[in-house]
Design a protein around this motif. Structure first.
Motif, PDB file in Angstrom:
ATOM      1  N   ARG A 149    -143.949  28.275  -7.048  1.00  0.00           N
ATOM      2  CA  ARG A 149    -144.294  28.795  -8.368  1.00  0.00           C
ATOM      3  C   ARG A 149    -144.841  30.213  -8.286  1.00  0.00           C
ATOM      4  NH1 ARG A 149    -146.198  23.434  -8.938  1.00  0.00           N
ATOM      5  NH2 ARG A 149    -148.345  24.092  -8.493  1.00  0.00           N
ATOM      6  N   ASP A 150    -145.458  30.528  -7.143  1.00  0.00           N
ATOM      7  CA  ASP A 150    -145.992  31.878  -6.931  1.00  0.00           C
ATOM      8  C   ASP A 150    -144.959  32.813  -6.309  1.00  0.00           C
ATOM      9  OD1 ASP A 150    -148.414  30.988  -7.919  1.00  0.00           O
ATOM     10  OD2 ASP A 150    -149.249  30.548  -5.934  1.00  0.00           O
ATOM     11  N   GLY A 151    -143.729  32.307  -6.108  1.00  0.00           N
ATOM     12  CA  GLY A 151    -142.674  33.123  -5.526  1.00  0.00           C
ATOM     13  C   GLY A 151    -142.841  33.376  -4.043  1.00  0.00           C
ATOM     14  N   GLU A 152    -143.530  32.474  -3.337  1.00  0.00           N
ATOM     15  CA  GLU A 152    -143.840  32.688  -1.922  1.00  0.00           C
ATOM     16  C   GLU A 152    -143.121  31.707  -1.000  1.00  0.00           C
ATOM     17  OE1 GLU A 152    -148.043  32.323  -1.752  1.00  0.00           O
ATOM     18  OE2 GLU A 152    -148.441  34.192  -2.855  1.00  0.00           O
ATOM     19  N   ALA A 153    -142.157  30.957  -1.519  1.00  0.00           N
ATOM     20  CA  ALA A 153    -141.467  29.958  -0.697  1.00  0.00           C
ATOM     21  C   ALA A 153    -140.014  30.356  -0.486  1.00  0.00           C
ATOM     22  CB  ALA A 153    -141.544  28.587  -1.356  1.00  0.00           C
ATOM     23  N   ALA A 154    -139.580  30.328   0.781  1.00  0.00           N
ATOM     24  CA  ALA A 154    -138.181  30.626   1.105  1.00  0.00           C
ATOM     25  C   ALA A 154    -137.334  29.379   0.855  1.00  0.00           C
ATOM     26  CB  ALA A 154    -138.070  31.055   2.566  1.00  0.00           C
ATOM     27  N   ARG A 159    -136.218  23.412   0.935  1.00  0.00           N
ATOM     28  CA  ARG A 159    -135.480  22.272   1.477  1.00  0.00           C
ATOM     29  C   ARG A 159    -136.428  21.274   2.125  1.00  0.00           C
ATOM     30  NH1 ARG A 159    -133.199  20.108   5.952  1.00  0.00           N
ATOM     31  NH2 ARG A 159    -134.331  21.550   7.278  1.00  0.00           N
ATOM     32  N   GLN A 160    -137.398  21.796   2.873  1.00  0.00           N
ATOM     33  CA  GLN A 160    -138.387  20.920   3.497  1.00  0.00           C
ATOM     34  C   GLN A 160    -139.222  20.201   2.442  1.00  0.00           C
ATOM     35  OE1 GLN A 160    -138.818  20.000   6.603  1.00  0.00           O
ATOM     36  NE2 GLN A 160    -137.095  21.254   7.313  1.00  0.00           N
ATOM     37  N   ALA A 161    -139.538  20.900   1.351  1.00  0.00           N
ATOM     38  CA  ALA A 161    -140.317  20.273   0.271  1.00  0.00           C
ATOM     39  C   ALA A 161    -139.565  19.075  -0.297  1.00  0.00           C
ATOM     40  CB  ALA A 161    -140.605  21.292  -0.829  1.00  0.00           C
ATOM     41  N   LEU A 162    -138.258  19.240  -0.487  1.00  0.00           N
ATOM     42  CA  LEU A 162    -137.462  18.145  -1.033  1.00  0.00           C
ATOM     43  C   LEU A 162    -137.443  16.954  -0.070  1.00  0.00           C
ATOM     44  CD1 LEU A 162    -135.955  17.913  -3.705  1.00  0.00           C
ATOM     45  CD2 LEU A 162    -133.833  18.372  -2.476  1.00  0.00           C
ATOM     46  N   VAL A 163    -137.367  17.246   1.232  1.00  0.00           N
ATOM     47  CA  VAL A 163    -137.423  16.184   2.245  1.00  0.00           C
ATOM     48  C   VAL A 163    -138.765  15.458   2.175  1.00  0.00           C
ATOM     49  CG1 VAL A 163    -137.466  15.705   4.720  1.00  0.00           C
ATOM     50  CG2 VAL A 163    -135.767  17.292   3.786  1.00  0.00           C
ATOM     51  N   THR A 198    -127.664  18.525   6.950  1.00  0.00           N
ATOM     52  CA  THR A 198    -128.917  18.804   7.633  1.00  0.00           C
ATOM     53  C   THR A 198    -129.307  17.585   8.435  1.00  0.00           C
ATOM     54  OG1 THR A 198    -130.329  17.940   5.907  1.00  0.00           O
ATOM     55  CG2 THR A 198    -129.596  20.223   5.655  1.00  0.00           C
ATOM     56  N   THR A 199    -130.365  17.735   9.201  1.00  0.00           N
ATOM     57  CA  THR A 199    -130.845  16.595   9.983  1.00  0.00           C
ATOM     58  C   THR A 199    -131.433  15.537   9.080  1.00  0.00           C
ATOM     59  OG1 THR A 199    -132.946  17.739  10.269  1.00  0.00           O
ATOM     60  CG2 THR A 199    -131.311  17.996  12.005  1.00  0.00           C
ATOM     61  N   GLU A 200    -131.814  15.911   7.836  1.00  0.00           N
ATOM     62  CA  GLU A 200    -132.303  14.931   6.883  1.00  0.00           C
ATOM     63  C   GLU A 200    -131.160  14.578   5.953  1.00  0.00           C
ATOM     64  OE1 GLU A 200    -135.096  13.541   6.856  1.00  0.00           O
ATOM     65  OE2 GLU A 200    -136.063  14.693   8.411  1.00  0.00           O
ATOM     66  N   PRO A 201    -130.679  13.341   5.936  1.00  0.00           N
ATOM     67  CA  PRO A 201    -129.515  12.975   5.130  1.00  0.00           C
ATOM     68  C   PRO A 201    -129.779  13.165   3.656  1.00  0.00           C
ATOM     69  CG  PRO A 201    -130.635  11.028   5.957  1.00  0.00           C
ATOM     70  CD  PRO A 201    -131.259  12.202   6.647  1.00  0.00           C
ATOM     71  N   GLY A 202    -128.759  13.672   2.955  1.00  0.00           N
ATOM     72  CA  GLY A 202    -128.829  13.750   1.509  1.00  0.00           C
ATOM     73  C   GLY A 202    -129.454  15.000   0.967  1.00  0.00           C
ATOM     74  N   VAL A 203    -129.893  15.953   1.814  1.00  0.00           N
ATOM     75  CA  VAL A 203    -130.482  17.190   1.335  1.00  0.00           C
ATOM     76  C   VAL A 203    -129.600  18.329   1.766  1.00  0.00           C
ATOM     77  CG1 VAL A 203    -132.473  18.701   1.390  1.00  0.00           C
ATOM     78  CG2 VAL A 203    -132.794  16.239   1.482  1.00  0.00           C
ATOM     79  N   ALA A 204    -129.231  19.182   0.834  1.00  0.00           N
ATOM     80  CA  ALA A 204    -128.297  20.251   1.144  1.00  0.00           C
ATOM     81  C   ALA A 204    -129.025  21.502   1.565  1.00  0.00           C
ATOM     82  CB  ALA A 204    -127.425  20.554  -0.082  1.00  0.00           C
ATOM     83  N   ARG A 205    -128.408  22.263   2.473  1.00  0.00           N
ATOM     84  CA  ARG A 205    -128.952  23.541   2.921  1.00  0.00           C
ATOM     85  C   ARG A 205    -127.921  24.612   2.563  1.00  0.00           C
ATOM     86  NH1 ARG A 205    -131.809  24.976   7.923  1.00  0.00           N
ATOM     87  NH2 ARG A 205    -131.347  22.892   8.711  1.00  0.00           N
ATOM     88  N   THR A 206    -128.361  25.761   2.037  1.00  0.00           N
ATOM     89  CA  THR A 206    -127.440  26.813   1.667  1.00  0.00           C
ATOM     90  C   THR A 206    -127.236  27.751   2.835  1.00  0.00           C
ATOM     91  OG1 THR A 206    -129.242  28.163   0.833  1.00  0.00           O
ATOM     92  CG2 THR A 206    -128.121  26.750  -0.759  1.00  0.00           C
ATOM     93  N   ARG A 207    -126.014  28.334   2.932  1.00  0.00           N
ATOM     94  CA  ARG A 207    -125.729  29.290   3.992  1.00  0.00           C
ATOM     95  C   ARG A 207    -124.699  30.278   3.460  1.00  0.00           C
ATOM     96  NH1 ARG A 207    -121.989  25.775   8.196  1.00  0.00           N
ATOM     97  NH2 ARG A 207    -120.262  25.402   6.742  1.00  0.00           N
ATOM     98  N   PRO A 208    -124.552  31.455   4.031  1.00  0.00           N
ATOM     99  CA  PRO A 208    -123.583  32.403   3.537  1.00  0.00           C
ATOM    100  C   PRO A 208    -122.171  31.872   3.683  1.00  0.00           C
ATOM    101  CG  PRO A 208    -125.147  33.452   5.020  1.00  0.00           C
ATOM    102  CD  PRO A 208    -125.363  31.977   5.116  1.00  0.00           C
ATOM    103  N   ASP A 209    -121.311  32.250   2.713  1.00  0.00           N
ATOM    104  CA  ASP A 209    -119.914  31.832   2.762  1.00  0.00           C
ATOM    105  C   ASP A 209    -119.204  32.494   3.941  1.00  0.00           C
ATOM    106  OD1 ASP A 209    -117.740  30.501   0.781  1.00  0.00           O
ATOM    107  OD2 ASP A 209    -116.906  32.197   1.881  1.00  0.00           O
ATOM    108  N   ALA A 210    -118.386  31.725   4.630  1.00  0.00           N
ATOM    109  CA  ALA A 210    -117.734  32.248   5.837  1.00  0.00           C
ATOM    110  C   ALA A 210    -116.825  33.412   5.488  1.00  0.00           C
ATOM    111  CB  ALA A 210    -116.921  31.130   6.499  1.00  0.00           C
ATOM    112  N   ASN A 211    -116.249  33.455   4.268  1.00  0.00           N
ATOM    113  CA  ASN A 211    -115.326  34.528   3.912  1.00  0.00           C
ATOM    114  C   ASN A 211    -116.036  35.843   3.644  1.00  0.00           C
ATOM    115  OD1 ASN A 211    -113.148  32.779   3.998  1.00  0.00           O
ATOM    116  ND2 ASN A 211    -113.437  32.111   1.879  1.00  0.00           N
ATOM    117  N   SER A 212    -117.378  35.795   3.495  1.00  0.00           N
ATOM    118  CA  SER A 212    -118.114  36.998   3.190  1.00  0.00           C
ATOM    119  C   SER A 212    -118.567  37.712   4.432  1.00  0.00           C
ATOM    120  CB  SER A 212    -119.343  36.661   2.323  1.00  0.00           C
ATOM    121  OG  SER A 212    -120.234  35.843   3.062  1.00  0.00           O
ATOM    122  N   ARG A 213    -118.330  37.120   5.608  1.00  0.00           N
ATOM    123  CA  ARG A 213    -118.772  37.740   6.853  1.00  0.00           C
ATOM    124  C   ARG A 213    -117.812  38.876   7.269  1.00  0.00           C
ATOM    125  NH1 ARG A 213    -120.090  32.124  10.105  1.00  0.00           N
ATOM    126  NH2 ARG A 213    -121.694  31.418   8.706  1.00  0.00           N
TER     127      ARG A 213
END
Length: 213
Positions: A149-154, A159-163, A198-213
């Motif tokens: 809420r304070d804009g301080e979480a990456a 993702r860890q919070a959701l886990v 991810t190592t935790e089932p059911g939680v998605a992690r975002t990553r850059p699209d391979a075509n943008s590299r």
């Protein structure tokens, strides 16, 4: 009876009383440690005294006994599991909003189980009696949610919070919602991120699209 005999008898009786008192204290301590797990050590450390810590935990147990807790119906469990699936899906495109929704969902579940939800610290104390094993997850998730809420979480923090939220959510629900719902889908081609397992089932992690590299 001689004076010596009286003294010996008195000492024996005193030793017996002391042994009984120590036995009661040790028995109570073992019960508290079994009930509260790691929370026992945390409370003892926070209060600065084993006696004060155990007094606090006993008070928690008494307050908990006065709560009118109730199990969830099958319909409620299904509804909450579906709501959690929506949180997972939302995380792909808006992690911050998903974590905020997860916090609200967990709070609603806590309330439906019969726990008061007004004060956060009291909520932790009440939950600690039956849900001590997942309480640290709740603390960690709540802290990350606050930083979000304070804009301080990456994104990885979120993702860890959701886990962490899921751990308490599953404990309160009585089953792992991920085990009965579909995983978060991959975002559409228009989005800038894709998902990966991810190592935790059911939680998605975002990553850059391979075509943008």
């Amino acid at each position: 009876m001689s004076t010596t005999a009286i003294i010996i008898l008195t000492v024996v009786l005193l030793l017996a009383v002391v042994a009984i008192v120590i036995g009661i204290q040790l028995g109570r301590r073992r019960r508290l440690q079994k009930t509260f797990g790691p929370e026992y050590d945390r409370v003892v450390a926070d209060t600065g005294s084993r006696a004060e810590g155990e007094k606090e935990l006993i008070e928690r147990t008494k307050r908990h006994a006065q709560l009118e807790l109730k199990p969830l119906s099958a319909e409620s469990r299904t509804r909450y599991a579906a709501a959690w699936e929506e949180v997972q899906i939302r995380f792909v495109d808006n992690p911050g909003e998903a974590v905020s929704t997860a916090d609200e969902l967990v709070t609603r579940l806590i309330a439906e189980r019969g726990y008061p939800t007004g004060d956060y610290d009291e909520r932790l104390a009440d939950l600690s009696v039956e849900h001590a094993a997942t309480l640290e997850h709740y603390r960690a998730a709540h802290d990350i949610s606050r930083r979000s809420r304070d804009g301080e979480a990456a994104t990885e923090d979120l993702r860890q919070a959701l886990v962490h939220y899921r751990a308490l959510f599953a404990d309160l629900l009585g089953e792992d919602p991920v085990g009965r719902t579909t995983p978060a889908p991959r975002p559409s081609a228009e989005t800038a991120a894709t998902t990966e397992n991810t190592t935790e089932p059911g939680v998605a992690r975002t990553r850059p699209d391979a075509n943008s590299r």
